[in-house]
Design a protein around this motif. Structure first.
Motif, PDB file in Angstrom:
ATOM      1  N   LYS A   1      -9.874  58.125  23.766  1.00 18.40           N
ATOM      2  CA  LYS A   1     -10.342  57.226  25.048  1.00 18.40           C
ATOM      3  C   LYS A   1     -10.036  58.252  26.140  1.00 18.40           C
ATOM      4  O   LYS A   1      -9.467  57.848  27.325  1.00 18.40           O
ATOM      5  CB  LYS A   1      -9.428  55.914  25.029  1.00 18.40           C
TER       6      LYS A   1
ATOM      7  N   ILE B   1     -23.075  57.579  12.641  1.00 20.14           N
ATOM      8  CA  ILE B   1     -23.802  56.232  12.948  1.00 20.14           C
ATOM      9  C   ILE B   1     -22.951  55.228  12.220  1.00 20.14           C
ATOM     10  O   ILE B   1     -22.653  54.081  12.524  1.00 20.14           O
ATOM     11  CB  ILE B   1     -25.385  56.310  12.682  1.00 20.14           C
ATOM     12  N   LEU B   2     -22.575  55.491  10.811  1.00 19.45           N
ATOM     13  CA  LEU B   2     -22.022  54.645  10.066  1.00 19.45           C
ATOM     14  C   LEU B   2     -20.377  54.349  10.551  1.00 19.45           C
ATOM     15  O   LEU B   2     -20.019  53.137  10.525  1.00 19.45           O
ATOM     16  CB  LEU B   2     -22.013  54.870   8.599  1.00 19.45           C
TER      17      LEU B   2
ATOM     18  N   SER C   1     -19.951  54.490  13.404  1.00 23.39           N
ATOM     19  CA  SER C   1     -20.044  54.193  15.104  1.00 23.39           C
ATOM     20  C   SER C   1     -19.380  52.584  15.565  1.00 23.39           C
ATOM     21  O   SER C   1     -18.726  52.528  16.587  1.00 23.39           O
ATOM     22  CB  SER C   1     -21.390  54.145  15.418  1.00 23.39           C
ATOM     23  N   GLN C   2     -19.657  51.766  14.754  1.00 21.97           N
ATOM     24  CA  GLN C   2     -19.065  50.530  15.172  1.00 21.97           C
ATOM     25  C   GLN C   2     -17.613  50.587  15.282  1.00 21.97           C
ATOM     26  O   GLN C   2     -16.813  49.740  15.963  1.00 21.97           O
ATOM     27  CB  GLN C   2     -19.612  49.446  14.175  1.00 21.97           C
ATOM     28  N   ARG C   3     -16.993  51.092  14.187  1.00 28.38           N
ATOM     29  CA  ARG C   3     -15.581  51.297  14.214  1.00 28.38           C
ATOM     30  C   ARG C   3     -15.129  52.222  15.434  1.00 28.38           C
ATOM     31  O   ARG C   3     -13.880  51.933  15.766  1.00 28.38           O
ATOM     32  CB  ARG C   3     -15.270  52.253  12.737  1.00 28.38           C
TER      33      ARG C   3
ATOM     34  N   ILE D   1     -14.824  49.682  18.024  1.00 28.93           N
ATOM     35  CA  ILE D   1     -13.428  49.051  18.074  1.00 28.93           C
ATOM     36  C   ILE D   1     -12.117  49.818  18.371  1.00 28.93           C
ATOM     37  O   ILE D   1     -11.226  49.233  19.194  1.00 28.93           O
ATOM     38  CB  ILE D   1     -13.215  48.490  16.653  1.00 28.93           C
TER      39      ILE D   1
ATOM     40  N   ASN E   1     -12.123  51.974  20.483  1.00 25.05           N
ATOM     41  CA  ASN E   1     -12.105  51.980  21.842  1.00 25.05           C
ATOM     42  C   ASN E   1     -11.641  50.856  22.755  1.00 25.05           C
ATOM     43  O   ASN E   1     -11.045  51.040  23.744  1.00 25.05           O
ATOM     44  CB  ASN E   1     -13.622  52.227  22.342  1.00 25.05           C
ATOM     45  N   PHE E   2     -11.292  49.912  21.816  1.00 27.66           N
ATOM     46  CA  PHE E   2     -10.673  48.784  22.520  1.00 27.66           C
ATOM     47  C   PHE E   2      -8.906  49.083  22.557  1.00 27.66           C
ATOM     48  O   PHE E   2      -8.339  48.246  23.121  1.00 27.66           O
ATOM     49  CB  PHE E   2     -10.486  47.405  21.772  1.00 27.66           C
TER      50      PHE E   2
ATOM     51  N   ILE F   1      -9.289  47.081  11.135  1.00 29.28           N
ATOM     52  CA  ILE F   1      -9.342  48.520  10.801  1.00 29.28           C
ATOM     53  C   ILE F   1      -8.007  49.204  10.558  1.00 29.28           C
ATOM     54  O   ILE F   1      -7.050  49.385  11.137  1.00 29.28           O
ATOM     55  CB  ILE F   1      -9.621  49.126  12.092  1.00 29.28           C
ATOM     56  N   ASN F   2      -8.183  50.231   9.387  1.00 27.26           N
ATOM     57  CA  ASN F   2      -7.260  50.733   8.940  1.00 27.26           C
ATOM     58  C   ASN F   2      -7.274  52.162   9.610  1.00 27.26           C
ATOM     59  O   ASN F   2      -7.764  53.090   9.298  1.00 27.26           O
ATOM     60  CB  ASN F   2      -7.398  51.125   7.593  1.00 27.26           C
TER      61      ASN F   2
ATOM     62  N   SER G   1     -21.764  52.337  27.008  1.00 26.67           N
ATOM     63  CA  SER G   1     -20.729  52.718  25.966  1.00 26.67           C
ATOM     64  C   SER G   1     -20.879  52.404  24.579  1.00 26.67           C
ATOM     65  O   SER G   1     -19.576  52.548  23.892  1.00 26.67           O
ATOM     66  CB  SER G   1     -19.342  52.586  26.561  1.00 26.67           C
ATOM     67  N   ASP G   2     -21.750  51.748  24.252  1.00 22.73           N
ATOM     68  CA  ASP G   2     -21.977  51.296  22.726  1.00 22.73           C
ATOM     69  C   ASP G   2     -22.171  52.525  21.847  1.00 22.73           C
ATOM     70  O   ASP G   2     -23.337  53.134  21.893  1.00 22.73           O
ATOM     71  CB  ASP G   2     -22.919  50.186  22.639  1.00 22.73           C
TER      72      ASP G   2
ATOM     73  N   ARG H   1     -22.941  52.665  18.940  1.00 25.22           N
ATOM     74  CA  ARG H   1     -23.946  52.595  17.875  1.00 25.22           C
ATOM     75  C   ARG H   1     -25.066  53.294  18.423  1.00 25.22           C
ATOM     76  O   ARG H   1     -25.909  53.900  17.722  1.00 25.22           O
ATOM     77  CB  ARG H   1     -24.239  51.218  17.600  1.00 25.22           C
TER      78      ARG H   1
ATOM     79  N   ALA I   1     -15.519  56.783  28.789  1.00 19.07           N
ATOM     80  CA  ALA I   1     -14.989  56.648  27.467  1.00 19.07           C
ATOM     81  C   ALA I   1     -14.390  55.296  26.918  1.00 19.07           C
ATOM     82  O   ALA I   1     -14.175  54.382  27.392  1.00 19.07           O
ATOM     83  CB  ALA I   1     -13.900  57.913  27.358  1.00 19.07           C
TER      84      ALA I   1
END
Lengths: 329, 261
Positions: free
Chosen positions: A79, A204-205, A207-209, A212, A214-215, A225-226, A269-270, A272, A329
């Motif tokens: 971040k 890419i796989l 990317s969605q993690r 998250i 980034n939250f 998320i582990n 900032s997505d 994906r 970021a």
């Protein structure tokens, strides 16, 4: 989302292919794409095209892509918009490895496979120390500080080794640190392309993690998320890709810092979209820098790392001066 | 049912929680009160495994201490004290609540998830402030603190949890947003039958909205039970170390606590 993704990825891929075609075509004498089908396989032009220019351009594309994608992943992970693949000491470790190799006499010339091997080993040694440290002291702030300190330590050790080197070795090491995309065979370039594409798919796989993460680490954990697995996995992925880049082309700075910034400003900032877009953008940027490096002082050539630094630094200052709509970021 | 037995946790400096035991059986709002440093937020951290602990935490037969993060996130949602300003659309932020139910390589959310996210945004009242089109394009960093908190509650509700943990959800908010958030939580509790455990500093808000209270002091529970029983002058004076005056609310008679000045 799907439309935005298709527009950005489609558009940037088209620009990347155009840049690749230009990069392969231009050199000491232009070889434009429309004469490629007519070239005799035994001709000098065909050899130049397939043995020199195509490997060099593919190397530029892959290295730019991998460094930039690693930068965007690390900026999301920490971040922090100032993090780039070299911040964590990977380049410092690689330089130290190469300096050691030259000093101990394992390597005589900078283009040899020995220097790549030592650079890779140095980069991975630093990454291994960081991963070990992260296991004992979790937290991305701790990790970032440890990375910066390792980078400073490696830099100091490299300077020490430089001062103990012979003038010939010193020149070779310094030239290596400036970065170069030459000396890659077609086989090496295609292997690099395979690794870069595999890295892109993994990026890419993940990317969605990264979205998250980034939250915030706490929120990511609460969403299942582990982080104790994901954070080291992302670090390992970026360390491997960066170590490979540094071992193949020396230190090419700013790609991993500037391109993710530009991509974020353009497309949001997505991750994906940001991860593949950074990869393509990094490829375009390094192809463009290499084009300038090999043509601007024709018939001579500039080290591509220097061109990257000048162009990347100028672009970064421009971005800093330009008003920003959203936070980084 | 949430059944916490002999829960203890410590920081490097010493014990933070000592032998905590309590149960929450029915869907109800349980408030955790106590002075600063009494272990309220630490209890929440231990319950959601952000902090290593010893003891037993059972939620409907699942041991939360031993559960994997994914398994835990399917049962427990957490709303933190404040939400960072992040450049992510409100819809994506709320949809992230479906993460525990997605496959790890799945990059997009299903239509059913999107319908659920809009439902939750409506439930927390954010669709009263913005129309659907505006909210879809709005980023979290463009919302006010209170609106971000409502989005965080919508995200937590999107997880469809059995237990909702809230760490001072009304901290740093004005009176209007404090009441709005607690009303939203009250309505969600009634609608979905969730067990809610909320750290709350404002005893008067706790008295108005919580049906049960846990009162902590020095990392231990000093009182537990129905709100009316825990809000006791002698008990609270000994916990907060100050003189207090307790008066009935003029409308419905619930106890109101005022410091003696």
């Amino acid at each position: 989302m799907k439309r935005k993704f298709a527009t950005w990825i489609g558009g940037s891929s088209f620009v990347m292919l155009l840049c690749l075609a230009f990069s392969v075509s231009l050199g000491e004498s232009p070889l434009w794409p429309w004469i490629w089908p007519d070239l005799d396989r035994e001709s000098l032009e065909y050899t130049i095209l397939t043995q020199l220019r195509l490997p060099r351009s593919l190397t530029a594309l892959c290295i730019g892509g991998m460094l930039s994608m690693s930068g965007s992943i690390l900026q999301g992970l920490f971040k922090n918009p100032l993090v780039e693949p070299y911040t964590l000491g990977v380049s410092g470790g690689a330089s130290l490895g190469v300096a050691l190799a030259f000093l101990c006499g394992f390597v005589q010339t900078k283009g040899s496979s020995g220097s790549s091997l030592f650079a890779f080993a140095g980069a991975m040694a630093v990454s291994a120390i960081l991963l070990f440290y992260h296991k004992r002291h979790p937290g991305t702030n701790n990790l970032l500080l440890a990375g910066i300190m390792l980078s400073i330590l490696c830099s100091a050790a490299t300077t020490l080794l430089l001062s103990l080197s012979t003038p010939e070795n010193m020149t070779q090491i310094l030239y290596w640190t400036m970065g170069s995309l030459e000396n890659n065979t077609p086989d090496q370039a295609f292997r690099l392309l395979f690794v870069a594409l595999s890295g892109l798919i993994l990026g890419i796989l993940f990317s969605q993690r990264v979205n998250i993460l980034n939250f915030g680490g706490g929120t990511a954990r609460h969403l299942g998320i582990n982080t104790t697995v994901l954070v080291p996995a992302l670090l390992l992925l970026t360390a491997l890709l960066t170590a490979l880049c540094v071992s193949q082309a020396g230190i090419i700075g700013f790609v991993g810092l500037v391109v993710p910034h530009v991509s974020r400003r353009l497309a949001g900032s997505d991750y994906r979209l940001l991860i593949p877009l950074s990869f393509i953008g990094g490829g375009i940027f390094l192809l463009f820098c290499d084009l300038i490096a090999k043509t601007i002082i024709h018939p001579g050539q500039l080290p591509v790392g220097v061109v990257c630094g000048i162009l990347g630094g100028s672009l970064f200052i421009y971005l800093l001066l330009k008003p920003q709509k959203t936070q980084d970021a | 049912m949430l059944d916490v037995r002999n829960l203890s946790a410590s920081y490097p400096g010493g014990f933070a929680l000592r032998d905590i035991s309590f149960q929450i059986c029915n869907p109800q709002m349980t408030g955790i009160i106590g002075p600063n440093g009494s272990g309220k937020s630490t209890l929440l951290k231990a319950l959601c495994a952000d902090l290593d602990s010893t003891g037993n935490i059972q939620l409907d037969g699942t041991d939360l201490r031993k559960a994997r993060p994914l398994e835990r996130a399917r049962k427990v949602a957490v709303v933190p004290q404040s939400i960072e300003k992040i450049p992510v659309s409100v819809l994506e932020f709320v949809l992230a609540g479906r993460t525990p139910f997605k496959k790890w390589h799945q990059l997009t959310y299903s239509e059913a998830d999107k319908v659920l996210a809009w439902e939750k945004l409506e439930e927390v009242g954010l669709l009263r402030n913005f129309d659907k089109k505006t909210l879809a394009s709005k980023n979290m960093d463009e919302l006010s603190g209170g609106e971000r908190q409502l989005a965080a509650i919508a995200q937590a509700l999107c997880q469809q949890p059995r237990l909702l943990l809230l760490d001072e959800p009304t901290a740093n908010l004005d009176l209007c947003h404090q009441v709005e958030i607690l009303r939203v939580l009250e309505q969600s509790l009634q609608k979905h039958g969730i067990l809610m455990l909320m750290v709350i500093h404002d005893i008067n808000l706790a008295s108005a909205f919580c049906s049960r209270l846990l009162c902590l002091s020095h990392g231990s529970i000093v009182a537990e039970g129905e709100t009316g029983k825990v809000i006791d002058k002698k008990l609270l004076e000994s916990v907060y170390k100050t003189g207090l005056c307790i008066l009935p609310h003029p409308r419905d008679g619930h106890p109101m606590v005022f410091p003696e000045i």
